[in-house]
Design an enzyme around this catalytic site. Structure first.
Site, PDB file in Angstrom:
ATOM      1  N   GLU A   1       0.874  -1.164   0.000  1.00  0.00           N
ATOM      2  CA  GLU A   1       0.000   0.000   0.000  1.00  0.00           C
ATOM      3  C   GLU A   1       0.911   1.214   0.000  1.00  0.00           C
ATOM      4  O   GLU A   1       1.709   1.390   0.916  1.00  0.00           O
ATOM      5  CB  GLU A   1      -0.819  -0.047   1.299  1.00  0.00           C
ATOM      6  CG  GLU A   1      -2.180   0.559   1.218  1.00  0.00           C
ATOM      7  CD  GLU A   1      -2.901   0.442   2.559  1.00  0.00           C
ATOM      8  OE1 GLU A   1      -3.211  -0.675   2.981  1.00  0.00           O
ATOM      9  OE2 GLU A   1      -3.118   1.492   3.170  1.00  0.00           O
TER      10      GLU A   1
ATOM     11  N   ASP B   1      -5.062   9.890  10.144  1.00  0.00           N
ATOM     12  CA  ASP B   1      -3.756   9.362  10.542  1.00  0.00           C
ATOM     13  C   ASP B   1      -3.281   9.874  11.887  1.00  0.00           C
ATOM     14  O   ASP B   1      -3.499  11.026  12.243  1.00  0.00           O
ATOM     15  CB  ASP B   1      -2.714   9.700   9.473  1.00  0.00           C
ATOM     16  CG  ASP B   1      -2.874   8.822   8.243  1.00  0.00           C
ATOM     17  OD1 ASP B   1      -2.831   7.582   8.414  1.00  0.00           O
ATOM     18  OD2 ASP B   1      -3.058   9.349   7.139  1.00  0.00           O
TER      19      ASP B   1
END
Lengths: 259, 402
Positions: free
Chosen positions: A36, A47
């Site tokens: 990824e 995040d």
């Protein structure tokens, strides 16, 4: 029993483009099944601190979406069969136009997208080009997603479904609560093996992998732990980093295989 | 034809708005939407909110005819909607009371909020205190530096302030951090957004809670004239005081609407926050809207003398109003805003916040071109106490005087 998949996240062009390519090689050699690649975004709301910081530093170093696509192109050349997905935020696609950006990504050798701020309600255009270009549209489900919504998400997801393990942002956790395991079990049941269930956020050890696997995960996603390992290394000592990463990924892969 | 006041339709203003959010927030946003739909026309809720707005916050705020400023400019009559007199010192309190009351009805005990200039943080801290809720405020470390006074006010009011050191360390990063907190504590936490931004239903809900400004203007102007206002002028950062002022007039086509964005050091320098003038379509903070962004979709640093306008996005309904040319969006530089700051202080004895100085400055330009029997309303969204240090610093820089 079926072997579990290992999905490894890296930030595109981080800590610099050359090292990043070497890092990918180590991860693939260590046994990663899917890579990824994160395209850095200025406002990564899903995040935690580790990936935020990597994102910020990548942008400071001049990493652009184009440079990430070039990295994918080179990785694709080196590993013709390796599944590669992009993880980024919707605005990166929107800015170019979904169609144009997704065509460029496809040409570079991308197999699909993970967009943590894309909801199924807003996904009409995104899904249209995912289908046309045969790109996987990997949606996320969370521990608090209702069964009705899990079913809808399973319907529109291709490639795999990304199960967010915890309430929170990306980043390593020492332990997981009961609710995570209940959620995985529930989603697994609802999918009745039609879609691969990949669990991410917080996973960093072979023990975590075994835990998730026991409750029905078909694959796990490891991200922040890899970035942290990169950060702890001195820039000059790349060979050391590669060795460390190789051993780490191997240990994770072993946990995916021996159950 | 669809009336403009009927938007959002299915959470959208034309193609803008919507819900672009992490999956963890979807149940929370849906719960909020359901709860808001239930109370928005509930007479008991309205009664309770009105009670606090009147007895606690001091509504209605006056509509003041700025006679001296009008004579000085020599043109249309300029009226000031005195949101600077609202408890807390800015219009933000309207929305904070509305949302805190809603949070309470929803059984949420912990309130989180972002703040730029600190006014929304102060409003949240006040509303939380009076309604017995716990408040935690996210504020960029650069904004904390330039708005020290508001930091102390929030702390005095019992709120916990988190300094945000990521990204540009200003409002947009404070929003990012608040969203991350919400993702983590989604079950017991209410996110109180301070402007007409974010995922649906926030832009609609904040607009509704701020519409008391425009509603009051409508009835108060009748004390001066039988005519409707010719122009409404408001500053636009995220755009909540503007949306609250405009909304009741959206379908009155003879009322001109002007939003004034921060032109910063000048549009050509690139150091500004003029999102509607210089931005392009994009997706940030849960909504499709206009953004100041680079060619790759990375969000730009913005600049304004006023922290409250320093935001690279804007409320989605404003973008719709711009697209269909219902409202006009113009800019005003730091220096022009400062000039208005001094003029209003001396001419009317009102020290305004730097944010609405942008609107006052444009009103002075526009009034000159209008007839003496026409009326302009400027929403004076906040008072200037918080900006005194900033103004002294700038005056030194530009004039060498202190």
């Amino acid at each position: 029993m079926k072997q579990k998949g290992l999905i490894c996240y890296i930030m595109g062009g981080y800590p610099n483009p050359t090292t990043c390519e070497k890092i990918i090689s180590s991860i693939v050699d260590g046994g990663a099944d899917i890579i990824e690649i994160g395209i850095p975004f200025s406002d990564p709301i899903a995040d935690g601190p580790v990936i935020q910081e990597a994102s910020y530093r990548a942008l400071q170093n001049g990493i652009t979406p184009d440079k990430c696509l070039n990295l994918i192109k080179r990785t694709r050349k080196k590993y013709p069969e390796l599944p590669i997905v992009i993880m980024t935020y919707t605005n990166i696609l929107q800015k170019n136009g979904f169609r144009k950006f997704m065509e460029m990504a496809k040409d570079a050798g991308t197999d699909g997208f993970v967009l943590p701020d894309m909801t199924i309600e807003e996904s009409k255009e995104y899904l249209e080009y995912s289908k046309k270009l045969e790109l996987a549209s990997i949606f996320l489900v969370a521990p608090n997603t209702s069964n009705l919504r899990i079913r809808k998400t399973l319907d529109v997801s291709t490639g795999f479904v990304y199960v967010v393990s915890v309430y929170g942002t990306t980043g390593m956790r020492n332990s997981f609560n009961e609710y995570t395991l209940t959620a995985i079990k529930n989603i697994k049941k609802l999918s009745s093996n039609k879609k691969n269930i990949s669990v991410g956020f917080g996973i960093s050890t072979p023990h975590h992998i075994k835990l998730m696997s026991n409750y029905g995960a078909d694959a796990v996603i490891v991200g922040s732990a890899i970035i942290k390992m990169i950060n702890s290394n001195k820039v000059s000592n790349i060979i050391h980093l590669q060795k460390k990463l190789l051993n780490y990924i191997k240990s994770l892969k072993t946990a995916c295989t021996n159950r | 034809m669809t009336k403009l006041r009927e938007f959002p339709i299915a959470g959208k203003y034309g193609k803008y708005g919507g819900k672009y959010i992490p999956e963890t927030l979807v149940p929370a946003i849906n719960e909020l939407e359901d709860a808001y739909e239930k109370i928005r026309n509930d007479s008991n809720f309205k009664k309770e909110l009105d009670y606090y707005l009147q007895n606690y916050a001091g509504r209605p705020t006056p509509l003041f005819f700025a006679k001296n400023l009008t004579e000085y400019v020599g043109g249309a009559r300029i009226f000031l909607k005195r949101e600077d007199l609202l408890h807390g010192g800015a219009h933000k309190t309207n929305n904070c009371l509305g949302q805190c009351l809603l949070a309470k009805k929803m059984g949420k005990k912990r309130i989180i909020a972002e703040t730029g200039a600190g006014q929304h943080g102060v409003g949240t801290a006040m509303a939380a205190a009076v309604l017995g809720l716990k408040a935690e405020i996210y504020m960029g470390s650069i904004d904390i530096e330039r708005q020290k006074l508001n930091l102390f006010r929030m702390e005095l009011l019992g709120a916990k302030v988190h300094s945000v050191n990521s990204g540009t360390k200003t409002l947009k990063d404070a929003i990012n951090e608040a969203l991350r907190d919400w993702i983590t504590n989604v079950k017991d936490t209410y996110y109180l957004i301070g402007s007409v931004v974010g995922p649906h239903p926030y832009p609609m809900m904040v607009r509704d809670f701020q519409s008391v400004i425009g509603e009051e203007i409508k009835s108060q102007l009748r004390n001066f004239t039988k005519r409707s206002p010719h122009a409404l002028i408001c500053c636009v950062g995220g755009g909540s005081n503007a949306m609250g002022t405009f909304f009741p007039f959206l379908d009155d086509k003879d009322v001109s609407l002007y939003g004034v964005e921060a032109g910063g050091l000048g549009i050509r320098t690139g150091k500004h926050s003029a999102t509607l003038n210089e931005g392009s379509e994009g997706i940030l903070h849960g909504m499709r809207t206009y953004l100041l962004q680079d060619e790759f979709g990375q969000i730009n640093d913005t600049h304004s003398i006023s922290a409250g306008l320093d935001y690279p996005g804007v409320g989605p309904q404003h973008v719709q109003l711009k697209d269909i040319e219902r409202a006009e969006y113009v800019t005003c530089t730091d220096n022009e805003a400062l000039d208005a700051f001094f003029k209003l202080s001396r001419l009317e004895g009102i020290i305004p916040a730097l944010e609405p100085c942008h609107a006052v400055s444009y009103a002075m330009k526009l009034a000159k071109k209008m007839r003496r029997d026409e009326n302009i309303i400027v929403t004076l969204s906040g008072r200037g106490d918080k900006d005194i240090d900033q103004v002294i610093k700038f005056r030194k820089k530009y004039t060498g005087r202190s």
